[in-house]
Scaffold this active site. Structure first.
Site, PDB file in Angstrom:
ATOM      1  N   GLU A  84       0.866  -1.174   0.000  1.00 18.88           N
ATOM      2  CA  GLU A  84       0.000   0.000   0.000  1.00 18.88           C
ATOM      3  C   GLU A  84       0.906   1.228   0.000  1.00 18.88           C
ATOM      4  OE1 GLU A  84      -3.330   2.266   2.793  1.00 18.88           O
ATOM      5  OE2 GLU A  84      -2.688   0.232   3.317  1.00 18.88           O
ATOM      6  N   ASP A 132      -4.872  10.017   8.971  1.00 20.99           N
ATOM      7  CA  ASP A 132      -3.530   9.597   9.360  1.00 20.99           C
ATOM      8  C   ASP A 132      -3.109  10.155  10.715  1.00 20.99           C
ATOM      9  OD1 ASP A 132      -3.210   8.204   6.973  1.00 20.99           O
ATOM     10  OD2 ASP A 132      -2.518  10.001   5.918  1.00 20.99           O
ATOM     11  N   TYR A 159     -10.967  -3.607   3.387  1.00 23.62           N
ATOM     12  CA  TYR A 159     -10.061  -3.043   4.385  1.00 23.62           C
ATOM     13  C   TYR A 159     -10.855  -2.821   5.669  1.00 23.62           C
ATOM     14  CZ  TYR A 159      -6.178   0.020   5.953  1.00 23.62           C
ATOM     15  OH  TYR A 159      -5.116   0.576   6.622  1.00 23.62           O
TER      16      TYR A 159
END
Length: 258
Positions: free
Chosen positions: A51, A62, A176
């Protein structure tokens, strides 16, 4: 066909009795000239796919480690276009599938159709776009599919079973499974129901279920992958690459081997 390359790699890993391991790295952290060697190292260490994060000025999903890596890359002038140029130039040197993790803005600024065409030409297998919810995606999935790229969906702990089922049936490549509420980064523990959450996703997803966010130790790799098909590790990989601790990365990947 790029999607098939990703799906074949995932299937082969599982058929071998191993769990899937997908490391996340920030493209251009330390310079784009390092990227081909980093990809080669991770492939040789036993990763199933990679990834590849695209540096962005406002990475809402993030945590601090990946934010810092993105800032380092941006300070060196790294862009999505430059990353794709490197991937295209080195396409013949790698066999491991590459998945881009990018927010939608860089794709939009690039030009959606041209970006997707360049992704396919560079040998990219799929895209993860965390700020593109299914309610607002419009024709984007069809455009991505037209270029034989996988649009990999994210499932979260806070979603209803109905929504998770919808997301799972729409994902390509893999599903995911986000294992924490919040941003990326190392965690000491997971909620008690994490096993039920991942097991439920396995029941509704036609594609492999891969758990990510907060995975940072071989023990966590083994724990989470016991409920699903494998793991994605980001912050720990980014930190270890930055600090030159490659043995740490190798130990994480080893934890998925039978």
């Amino acid at each position: 066909m790029t999607v098939n390359k990703l799906e074949t790699a995932l299937e082969e890993t599982l058929a071998n009795g191993d769990k899937i391991f997908i490391p996340y790295i920030m493209a251009g952290d330390g310079g784009l000239d390092k990227l081909p060697e980093q990809i080669q190292f991770l492939a040789e260490a036993g990763a199933t796919a990679i990834e590849l994060g695209i540096p962005f000025s406002d990475p809402v999903a993030d945590g601090p480690v990946i934010q810092a890596a993105g800032i380092r890359a941006l300070s060196l002038g790294v862009s999505l276009r430059a990353i794709l140029e490197v991937l295209k130039a080195t396409k013949g040197e790698r066999s491991i599938p590459i998945v881009l993790m990018t927010y939608f803005n860089p794709i939009f600024a690039y030009g959606i159709e041209q970006c997707l065409a360049d992704c396919a030409e560079a040998g990219v297998s799929g895209l993860i776009i965390p700020d593109l919810p299914i309610e607002e995606e419009g024709e984007i999935p069809e455009l991505i599919a037209d270029h034989d790229l996988a649009l990999i969906r994210l499932a979260t702990l806070t979603s209803s079973r109905e929504r998770l089922t919808k997301i799972a049936t729409k994902t390509r490549g893999f599903l995911y499974a986000v294992t924490v509420t919040g941003t990326t980064g190392e965690r000491n523990e997971y909620i008690d129901s994490i096993g039920d959450y991942l097991s439920n996703l396995k029941q509704v997803s036609p594609k492999p279920v891969i758990a990510g966010f907060g995975v940072s130790t071989p023990e966590q790799v083994k724990q989470l992958s016991s409920y699903c098909d494998g793991v994605i590790v980001g912050s720990k990989i980014v930190k270890s690459l930055h600090e030159g601790e490659r043995d740490t990365i190798e130990q994480l990947i080893l934890a998925t081997k039978s």
